[in-house]
Design a protein around this motif. Structure first.
Motif, mmCIF file in Angstrom:
data_model
loop_
_atom_site.group_PDB
_atom_site.id
_atom_site.type_symbol
_atom_site.label_atom_id
_atom_site.label_comp_id
_atom_site.label_asym_id
_atom_site.label_seq_id
_atom_site.Cartn_x
_atom_site.Cartn_y
_atom_site.Cartn_z
ATOM 1 N N TRP A 174 19.941 30.378 32.082
ATOM 2 C CA TRP A 174 20.322 31.175 33.249
ATOM 3 C C TRP A 174 19.972 30.452 34.556
ATOM 4 N N TRP A 175 18.849 29.735 34.556
ATOM 5 C CA TRP A 175 18.452 29.025 35.774
ATOM 6 C C TRP A 175 19.452 27.920 36.109
ATOM 7 N N ILE A 176 19.787 27.090 35.121
ATOM 8 C CA ILE A 176 20.699 25.975 35.385
ATOM 9 C C ILE A 176 22.101 26.487 35.678
ATOM 10 N N PHE A 177 22.473 27.591 35.046
ATOM 11 C CA PHE A 177 23.793 28.170 35.284
ATOM 12 C C PHE A 177 23.918 28.641 36.725
ATOM 13 N N MET A 178 22.896 29.334 37.203
ATOM 14 C CA MET A 178 22.931 29.849 38.580
ATOM 15 C C MET A 178 22.853 28.719 39.603
ATOM 16 N N VAL A 216 33.959 45.988 43.246
ATOM 17 C CA VAL A 216 34.573 45.170 44.293
ATOM 18 C C VAL A 216 36.036 44.933 43.943
ATOM 19 N N MET A 217 36.801 44.532 44.939
ATOM 20 C CA MET A 217 38.207 44.221 44.708
ATOM 21 C C MET A 217 38.341 42.818 44.137
ATOM 22 N N VAL A 218 39.358 42.626 43.304
ATOM 23 C CA VAL A 218 39.647 41.302 42.780
ATOM 24 C C VAL A 218 40.032 40.387 43.937
ATOM 25 N N ALA A 219 39.474 39.188 43.936
ATOM 26 C CA ALA A 219 39.766 38.241 45.015
ATOM 27 C C ALA A 219 41.270 37.960 45.095
ATOM 28 N N ASP A 220 41.837 38.117 46.267
ATOM 29 C CA ASP A 220 43.279 37.930 46.463
ATOM 30 C C ASP A 220 43.499 37.165 47.763
ATOM 31 N N GLU A 221 42.970 35.938 47.812
ATOM 32 C CA GLU A 221 42.968 35.169 49.050
ATOM 33 C C GLU A 221 44.368 34.903 49.593
ATOM 34 N N ASP A 222 45.330 34.640 48.712
ATOM 35 C CA ASP A 222 46.670 34.292 49.203
ATOM 36 C C ASP A 222 47.666 35.440 49.104
ATOM 37 N N GLY A 223 47.210 36.623 48.708
ATOM 38 C CA GLY A 223 48.098 37.786 48.649
ATOM 39 C C GLY A 223 48.985 37.852 47.422
ATOM 40 N N SER A 224 48.728 37.033 46.393
ATOM 41 C CA SER A 224 49.574 37.002 45.198
ATOM 42 C C SER A 224 49.552 38.330 44.445
ATOM 43 N N LEU A 225 48.377 38.956 44.371
ATOM 44 C CA LEU A 225 48.271 40.206 43.619
ATOM 45 C C LEU A 225 49.019 41.335 44.329
ATOM 46 N N ARG A 226 48.929 41.382 45.654
ATOM 47 C CA ARG A 226 49.679 42.395 46.404
ATOM 48 C C ARG A 226 51.182 42.176 46.240
ATOM 49 N N LEU A 227 51.585 40.901 46.230
ATOM 50 C CA LEU A 227 52.995 40.586 46.000
ATOM 51 C C LEU A 227 53.437 41.093 44.628
ATOM 52 N N GLY A 228 52.611 40.867 43.614
ATOM 53 C CA GLY A 228 52.955 41.315 42.272
ATOM 54 C C GLY A 228 53.122 42.820 42.181
ATOM 55 N N LEU A 282 35.819 42.799 34.562
ATOM 56 C CA LEU A 282 37.176 42.927 35.075
ATOM 57 C C LEU A 282 37.291 44.055 36.095
ATOM 58 N N SER A 283 36.584 45.162 35.838
ATOM 59 C CA SER A 283 36.654 46.291 36.759
ATOM 60 C C SER A 283 35.875 46.040 38.044
ATOM 61 N N HIS A 284 35.055 44.978 38.036
ATOM 62 C CA HIS A 284 34.274 44.646 39.226
ATOM 63 C C HIS A 284 34.755 43.361 39.899
ATOM 64 N N GLY A 285 36.024 43.052 39.690
ATOM 65 C CA GLY A 285 36.647 42.030 40.509
ATOM 66 C C GLY A 285 36.781 40.645 39.927
ATOM 67 N N PHE A 286 36.356 40.419 38.678
ATOM 68 C CA PHE A 286 36.432 39.055 38.148
ATOM 69 C C PHE A 286 37.841 38.753 37.661
ATOM 70 N N MET A 287 38.336 37.578 38.011
ATOM 71 C CA MET A 287 39.606 37.076 37.495
ATOM 72 C C MET A 287 39.504 35.555 37.410
ATOM 73 N N PHE A 288 39.839 35.014 36.240
ATOM 74 C CA PHE A 288 39.744 33.573 36.007
ATOM 75 C C PHE A 288 41.141 32.976 36.040
ATOM 76 N N ASN A 304 30.521 31.538 40.049
ATOM 77 C CA ASN A 304 29.931 32.417 41.068
ATOM 78 C C ASN A 304 30.625 33.772 41.094
ATOM 79 N N ARG A 305 31.959 33.765 40.975
ATOM 80 C CA ARG A 305 32.690 35.036 40.935
ATOM 81 C C ARG A 305 32.297 35.845 39.707
ATOM 82 N N TRP A 306 32.106 35.141 38.598
ATOM 83 C CA TRP A 306 31.700 35.804 37.348
ATOM 84 C C TRP A 306 30.324 36.447 37.505
#
Length: 499
Positions: free
Chosen positions: A367-371, A390-402, A32-38, A379-381
């Protein structure tokens, strides 16, 4: 003496479970501290924030479009300090995954396996990418693994003991499973032909219909009860499989986003063959189970079910465009492997070290088949394991809006279906008028809603095309509204405030 040894094993098992909780919690915190969000975790947590933060808490506000038990599991965490900003679903997943390990060790307590050997088994099982993925991604998969463990254990007891209680237990587990995971329908249908394998031949010959009635009636009752609730609250029996936002549809509405559905969607046999390949690479230990029980009759039948049942479920779910990735069901094999190990004579060194060897090979293959087959979420995980923050992915700006909404707290009109990430980033729903509330619906009946702030996405964006506010006021985003001024403009989001 035996009582003392049992007490010692129970104490060792508690220590192992606590160690697992600490290790998985630390790993989850790192991710979570390295940018993962599901997205699935954010969806569910936003739903909990919205419902519990509303003026009036009602069952229908939780929506009939989600299996409810994963939502109920999150409710206690709403009232705990420090969990409001979206971490709760991930740690709930950790708790259910560790609960699965606890039940596994409890069922192993009768085996004379020393603590360090049990710890090694748990380490190899937990280190499998499918288990780690299910335990740390904040989805319902950890709860599903626990349910599938109980289901498979009930199947084992049905085969070995022919006890009517095993049939009843299996039927109840299937009925509850429906409220945990949308894939339960495919697992149930895939289990039906397996009954010919796991049920006693004498009972099959005497009254085959009775077996299907015992197992099917509770499950059908769950489905019909859910359809009835949909009719009561939504005036449509099949609302939960007709609404585009339904979690029961899986990847159906976004099938072109998922390589698995692009390649195998709508195809049963091709998906079955591909799933068999995935399984043999990720879980070659199944081969050991099959060969080690070849001459044992009933035990072989159980191992056969372990291998075939999930494959049939994957093929069925893919044929119906539900399954966005086979790992959504393959992850359940972790649970059935745990259940299978409890029935082996692990006290024998040859059996123990054979299992360990195949678990190591499964770890490498997994691990091989997973990758190789990872979808964007996976991939984000995997990327979040990197040592650089890294920053959490915020492609549409939803997190900044929040975060902006958190700093500018006013009565605000927001469609949580499109702005769920913004809700999670804000941390609560206080002062928000959400789509299921009467004030939201009344506001949209007016040409000029008398609300302090209105949040609207770009109507041409994927988010905006399903946003109720954007659909009701299609010119608002570009032209504004009489009596309102633009106070926020970032990416696809704009906020208008009453003058």
């Amino acid at each position: 003496m035996s009582a003392y040894l049992m007490h010692q094993r129970n104490r060792d098992n508690v220590v192992i479970v606590v160690m697992t909780v600490i290790a998985l919690s630390a790993l989850t915190a790192w991710l979570l501290s390295h940018g993962f969000m599901f997205d699935g975790a954010s969806h569910r947590w936003a739903k909990v924030l919205g419902v519990l933060g509303a003026e009036e808490i009602r069952l229908e506000n939780l929506s009939m479009l989600y299996p409810h038990l994963p939502l109920y599991a999150l409710v206690p965490f709403y009232y705990l300090p420090g969990t409001s900003f979206g971490a709760a679903p991930y740690f709930v997943s950790v708790l259910f995954a560790c609960g699965l390990i606890g039940v596994f060790l409890y069922h192993m307590r009768h085996l004379e396996v020393v603590a360090y050997k049990r710890l090694l088994i748990v380490f190899l099982l937990v280190s499998h990418p499918a288990f780690l993925w299910g335990a740390t991604n904040g989805s319902q998969l950890a709860m599903s693994m626990l349910m599938f463990y109980l289901l498979y254990h009930a199947c084992q007891n049905m085969i070995a003991e022919h006890d009517v209680h095993a049939y009843i237990s299996l039927s109840i587990i299937l009925a509850v499973f429906f409220f945990v995971d949308g894939s339960a329908v495919f697992l149930f249908v895939a289990l039906l032909p397996m009954l010919a394998v796991i049920a006693p031949r004498r009972l099959l010959m005497a009254s085959p219909i009775s077996i299907y009635l015992i197992l099917s009636v509770p499950f059908f009752f769950s489905v019909l009860a859910w359809a009835w609730l949909n009719w009561v609250f939504e005036s449509e029996f099949f609302h939960f499989i007709q609404d585009p936002d339904s979690m029961f549809l899986g990847g159906y509405m976004e099938m072109f986003k998922y390589p698995w559905l692009v390649d195998f969607g709508g195809s049963f046999f091709e998906a079955l063959i591909a799933a068999a390949g995935y399984t043999l690479v990720a879980y070659p230990i199944i081969i050991y189970f099959l060969f080690s029980t070849w001459d044992e009759g009933l035990r072989f039948r159980a191992s056969f079910v372990l291998f075939v049942h999930p494959l049939l479920a994957i093929a069925l779910a893919t044929d119906q465009y539900y399954l966005s990735h086979p790992m959504e069901i393959l992850v359940l094999i972790n649970a059935s492997i745990l259940a299978e190990i409890t029935f082996l004579d692990m006290a024998r060194k040859r059996v123990y070290w054979s299992v360990i060897s195949f678990l190591v090979v499964s770890l490498v293959g997994g691990w091989w088949i997973f990758m190789e087959s990872a979808d964007p979420n996976m991939n984000r995980w995997v990327n979040a394991f990197s040592s650089e923050r890294v920053m959490v992915a915020d492609e549409d700006g939803s997190l900044r809006l929040g975060r902006w909404l958190d700093e500018n707290r006013r009565v605000t009109l927001l469609d949580e279906r499109s702005g769920y990430k913004a809700m999670v980033a804000r941390g609560d729903a206080e002062g928000l008028l959400l789509s299921f509330t009467s004030k939201f619906k009344i506001a949209l009946h007016h040409e000029y809603p008398d609300i302090e702030q209105i949040v609207v996405p770009d109507p041409d964006s994927a988010v905006g095309k399903r946003d109720k506010i954007s659909m009701r006021y299609p010119l608002l985003y570009r032209e504004g509204m009489k009596g309102y001024k633009l106070v926020y403009n970032d990416n696809i989001w704009r906020v208008f405030r009453k003058i």
